[in-house]
Design a protein around this motif. Structure first.
Motif, PDB file in Angstrom:
ATOM      1  N   ARG A 128     -16.641 -46.883  -2.145  1.00  0.00           N
ATOM      2  CA  ARG A 128     -15.187 -46.292  -1.151  1.00  0.00           C
ATOM      3  C   ARG A 128     -14.415 -45.262  -2.266  1.00  0.00           C
ATOM      4  NH1 ARG A 128     -11.150 -51.387   0.880  1.00  0.00           N
ATOM      5  NH2 ARG A 128     -10.692 -50.460  -1.130  1.00  0.00           N
ATOM      6  N   LEU A 129     -14.481 -44.495  -1.427  1.00  0.00           N
ATOM      7  CA  LEU A 129     -13.590 -43.270  -1.828  1.00  0.00           C
ATOM      8  C   LEU A 129     -12.078 -43.337  -1.714  1.00  0.00           C
ATOM      9  CD1 LEU A 129     -15.980 -39.643  -1.218  1.00  0.00           C
ATOM     10  CD2 LEU A 129     -15.761 -41.571  -3.407  1.00  0.00           C
ATOM     11  N   GLY A 130     -11.489 -43.625  -0.223  1.00  0.00           N
ATOM     12  CA  GLY A 130     -10.323 -43.529   0.276  1.00  0.00           C
ATOM     13  C   GLY A 130     -10.255 -44.610   2.169  1.00  0.00           C
ATOM     14  N   LYS A 131      -8.823 -45.231   2.056  1.00  0.00           N
ATOM     15  CA  LYS A 131      -8.743 -45.696   3.005  1.00  0.00           C
ATOM     16  C   LYS A 131      -7.834 -45.549   3.332  1.00  0.00           C
ATOM     17  CE  LYS A 131     -10.262 -50.608   4.169  1.00  0.00           C
ATOM     18  NZ  LYS A 131     -11.060 -50.119   4.853  1.00  0.00           N
ATOM     19  N   ASP A 132      -7.689 -45.087   4.481  1.00  0.00           N
ATOM     20  CA  ASP A 132      -6.424 -44.251   5.487  1.00  0.00           C
ATOM     21  C   ASP A 132      -5.521 -44.646   5.302  1.00  0.00           C
ATOM     22  OD1 ASP A 132      -4.762 -43.405   7.397  1.00  0.00           O
ATOM     23  OD2 ASP A 132      -6.101 -43.847   9.026  1.00  0.00           O
ATOM     24  N   PRO A 133      -4.535 -44.421   4.843  1.00  0.00           N
ATOM     25  CA  PRO A 133      -3.391 -45.460   3.766  1.00  0.00           C
ATOM     26  C   PRO A 133      -2.061 -45.337   5.428  1.00  0.00           C
ATOM     27  CG  PRO A 133      -2.730 -43.410   3.306  1.00  0.00           C
ATOM     28  CD  PRO A 133      -4.578 -43.170   4.111  1.00  0.00           C
ATOM     29  N   GLU A 134      -2.317 -44.386   6.706  1.00  0.00           N
ATOM     30  CA  GLU A 134      -2.029 -45.073   7.437  1.00  0.00           C
ATOM     31  C   GLU A 134      -2.118 -46.046   8.668  1.00  0.00           C
ATOM     32  OE1 GLU A 134      -0.355 -41.628   9.504  1.00  0.00           O
ATOM     33  OE2 GLU A 134      -0.235 -40.542   7.780  1.00  0.00           O
ATOM     34  N   SER A 135      -3.236 -46.418   8.801  1.00  0.00           N
ATOM     35  CA  SER A 135      -4.073 -47.247   9.113  1.00  0.00           C
ATOM     36  C   SER A 135      -3.614 -48.667   9.537  1.00  0.00           C
ATOM     37  CB  SER A 135      -5.771 -47.412   8.982  1.00  0.00           C
ATOM     38  OG  SER A 135      -6.410 -48.517   9.847  1.00  0.00           O
ATOM     39  N   LYS A 136      -3.211 -49.439  11.042  1.00  0.00           N
ATOM     40  CA  LYS A 136      -2.731 -50.403  11.314  1.00  0.00           C
ATOM     41  C   LYS A 136      -4.104 -51.724  10.210  1.00  0.00           C
ATOM     42  CE  LYS A 136      -0.177 -48.910  14.923  1.00  0.00           C
ATOM     43  NZ  LYS A 136      -0.235 -48.950  16.296  1.00  0.00           N
ATOM     44  N   ASN A 137      -3.033 -52.995   9.860  1.00  0.00           N
ATOM     45  CA  ASN A 137      -3.941 -54.287   9.280  1.00  0.00           C
ATOM     46  C   ASN A 137      -5.146 -53.834   7.916  1.00  0.00           C
ATOM     47  OD1 ASN A 137      -2.788 -55.471  11.534  1.00  0.00           O
ATOM     48  ND2 ASN A 137      -4.097 -55.147  12.964  1.00  0.00           N
TER      49      ASN A 137
END
Length: 72
Positions: free
Chosen positions: A5-14
């Motif tokens: 996993r390189l990155g997850k959306d920091p603006e994603s809800k929940n």
């Protein structure tokens, strides 16, 4: 095969998608995003039966190593 996993959306809800993964065997990226279901948008594309289309925000490009390094 190992997915990284390189990155997850920091603006994603929940804490959900979108997410960028790297497959170290195929040397490809896997993208988790929002499934496109809008018929008007889909009819503008040529999608094979074994393919799908996801929507992916520009802000997630930062997680691709080529973008972070400024080139391939």
């Amino acid at each position: 095969m190992a997915l990284h996993r390189l990155g997850k959306d920091p603006e994603s809800k929940n804490g959900g998608s979108p997410t960028v993964y790297y497959d170290d065997v195929s040397d490809n990226y896997l993208l988790q995003g929002w499934k496109v279901i809008d018929a008007t948008r889909l009819e503008q594309l040529s999608i094979s039966a074994h393919e799908t289309v996801i929507e992916f925000p520009k802000r997630m490009m930062q997680f691709f190593p080529e973008v972070r390094r400024g080139g391939a």
